[in-house]
Design an enzyme around this catalytic site. Structure first.
Site, PDB file in Angstrom:
ATOM      1  N   GLU A 235      56.682  39.303  38.048  1.00  0.00           N
ATOM      2  CA  GLU A 235      56.142  38.402  37.030  1.00  0.00           C
ATOM      3  C   GLU A 235      56.814  37.047  37.235  1.00  0.00           C
ATOM      4  OE1 GLU A 235      54.447  36.286  34.320  1.00  0.00           O
ATOM      5  OE2 GLU A 235      53.745  38.342  34.623  1.00  0.00           O
ATOM      6  N   ASP A 295      46.908  43.046  37.210  1.00  0.00           N
ATOM      7  CA  ASP A 295      46.275  42.514  36.001  1.00  0.00           C
ATOM      8  C   ASP A 295      46.354  40.994  36.096  1.00  0.00           C
ATOM      9  OD1 ASP A 295      45.237  42.010  33.503  1.00  0.00           O
ATOM     10  OD2 ASP A 295      46.960  42.795  32.385  1.00  0.00           O
ATOM     11  N   CYS A 320      40.293  40.309  33.303  1.00  0.00           N
ATOM     12  CA  CYS A 320      39.743  39.592  32.153  1.00  0.00           C
ATOM     13  C   CYS A 320      38.566  38.722  32.558  1.00  0.00           C
ATOM     14  CB  CYS A 320      40.825  38.752  31.476  1.00  0.00           C
ATOM     15  SG  CYS A 320      41.579  37.506  32.550  1.00  0.00           S
ATOM     16  N   GLU A 354      36.955  42.564  29.085  1.00  0.00           N
ATOM     17  CA  GLU A 354      37.925  43.071  30.055  1.00  0.00           C
ATOM     18  C   GLU A 354      37.306  44.276  30.745  1.00  0.00           C
ATOM     19  OE1 GLU A 354      41.746  42.651  30.112  1.00  0.00           O
ATOM     20  OE2 GLU A 354      41.650  40.804  28.946  1.00  0.00           O
TER      21      GLU A 354
END
EC number: 2.1.1.35
Length: 362
Positions: A235, A295, A320, A354
């Site tokens: 991340e 994601d 998304c 999503e």
């Protein structure tokens, strides 16, 4: 954020339209019919942001249509927001109307709540915050049973906590999450819980390792880590990394190594393009990766990262933006096939949705 066209009577039709749109987007890849996970019809959104609009001596909660900042939609309540937000809205408004210290040059209010009942309110000002503001804010936080954050240029004052705490259940286990103010969190808690359950089931019980890209605050990391030997997660956001580390520790999960790198940087590391100091203590060759979980943001995976995922037996992908999902699947279609797909209605009464897919090596 413009106001969705809220009409529960239209919900079934709009959800069916989204399902058909996803089917069309994935048709070139012979995807199976999507599993559909619906949303509560109202009070589903756990966070909300409002500008304040002055009329006479009063300020009102306001929203605007996209691209129009001059025609406000004034609000007394917000049915799509959580019941907690709707309960807090009039009480907060009464407080800023009654207190000059709270109301003077207040221009924006942000609410962050959880299914577990926690709440944080951020108040944004066009003026410096002083001791009088803090005294009033401390009194208000106690009355409302919330944490408060005051923001002005170069200043941030926290009354209570600068995060909320959530609990989500996956496969009979409850996971606790710290969700920081200002960091990304899934807005629809009920649907998020369904997404976690689907991803947990789709990954299955594995005897190898998982690579996770774009792990955020560890939303998916926590349950997925219980399905594999160990996880390497990445991340780039510092606040999300700190929240993820706290969440891993708070849930007693010790088989995850988290590094602050972008997906692009990790791709370079795995391809041995260049070394990274943040990976100095990580033995990349010691992992037996069988699956990758991604994601990504709305732009999807960049071509190099997408190419990296081709190495894995299984690619579990939450998106998304189904258009960029389809583009990424097209790049992978010669080596991987879609074996499961799902629609998660995070954003009822809008065109956004999503989607999740499991791709397995042909």
């Amino acid at each position: 954020m413009s106001r969705p066209q809220f009409d529960p009577a239209t919900y079934a039709a709009q959800l069916e339209a989204k399902k058909q749109r996803l089917i069309e987007l994935l048709a070139p890849f012979a995807a199976p019919a999507p599993e559909v996970f619906d949303s509560p019809r109202e009070h589903y959104r756990l966070r909300a942001e409002f500008r304040l609009w002055r009329e006479g001596e009063d300020r009102h909660y306001a929203m605007f249509e996209a691209g129009d900042k001059h025609a406000p939609i004034l609000l007394d309540d917000f049915p799509i927001a959580s019941a907690r937000i709707n309960e807090l809205m009039p009480r907060l408004k009464a407080a800023w109307q009654a207190s000059k210290a709270l109301g003077f040059k207040l221009f924006q209010v942000e609410f962050l709540t959880t299914l577990a009942g926690d709440a944080l309110i951020t108040l944004c000002y066009h003026r410096p915050l002083d001791a009088a503001w803090q005294a009033e804010a401390e009194k208000l936080a106690a009355e409302l049973g919330v944490s408060l954050v005051g923001r002005s240029r170069g200043k941030r004052i926290v009354v209570g906590k600068d995060y909320v705490e959530e609990e989500l259940e996956v496969a009979g286990r409850r996971f606790r999450y710290r969700q920081p103010e200002g960091a990304f969190t899934q807005p629809n808690g009920e649907v998020c819980q369904k997404m976690l359950g689907w991803a947990f089931e789709a990954l299955g019980e594995r005897d190898d390792d998982l690579l996770e890209l774009y792990c955020g605050n560890g939303n998916f990391t926590l349950p997925l880590a219980t399905r594999v030997r160990k996880v390497l997660a990445t991340e780039i956001s510092k606040s999300s990394v700190n929240a993820a580390l706290a969440n891993l520790e708070g849930n007693g999960i010790d088989n995850v190594t988290l590094v602050r790198l972008s997906a692009e940087e990790l791709t370079q590391a795995l391809n041995e393009v260049r070394p990274f100091r943040r990976l100095a203590d990580v033995d990349l060759k010691g992992y037996a990766f069988g699956s990758v979980f991604v994601d990504p943001p709305r732009a999807g995976m960049d071509p190099d990262t997408c190419e990296l995922t081709r190495r894995f037996q299984r690619i579990l992908y939450i998106s998304c933006n189904p258009e960029t999902l389809a583009a990424n699947i097209a790049q992978l279609d010669d080596t991987h096939k879609v074996t499961r797909c799902a629609l998660f209605d995070q954003f009822p009464y809008t065109h956004h949705m999503e989607a999740g897919v499991l791709l397995e090596r042909r």
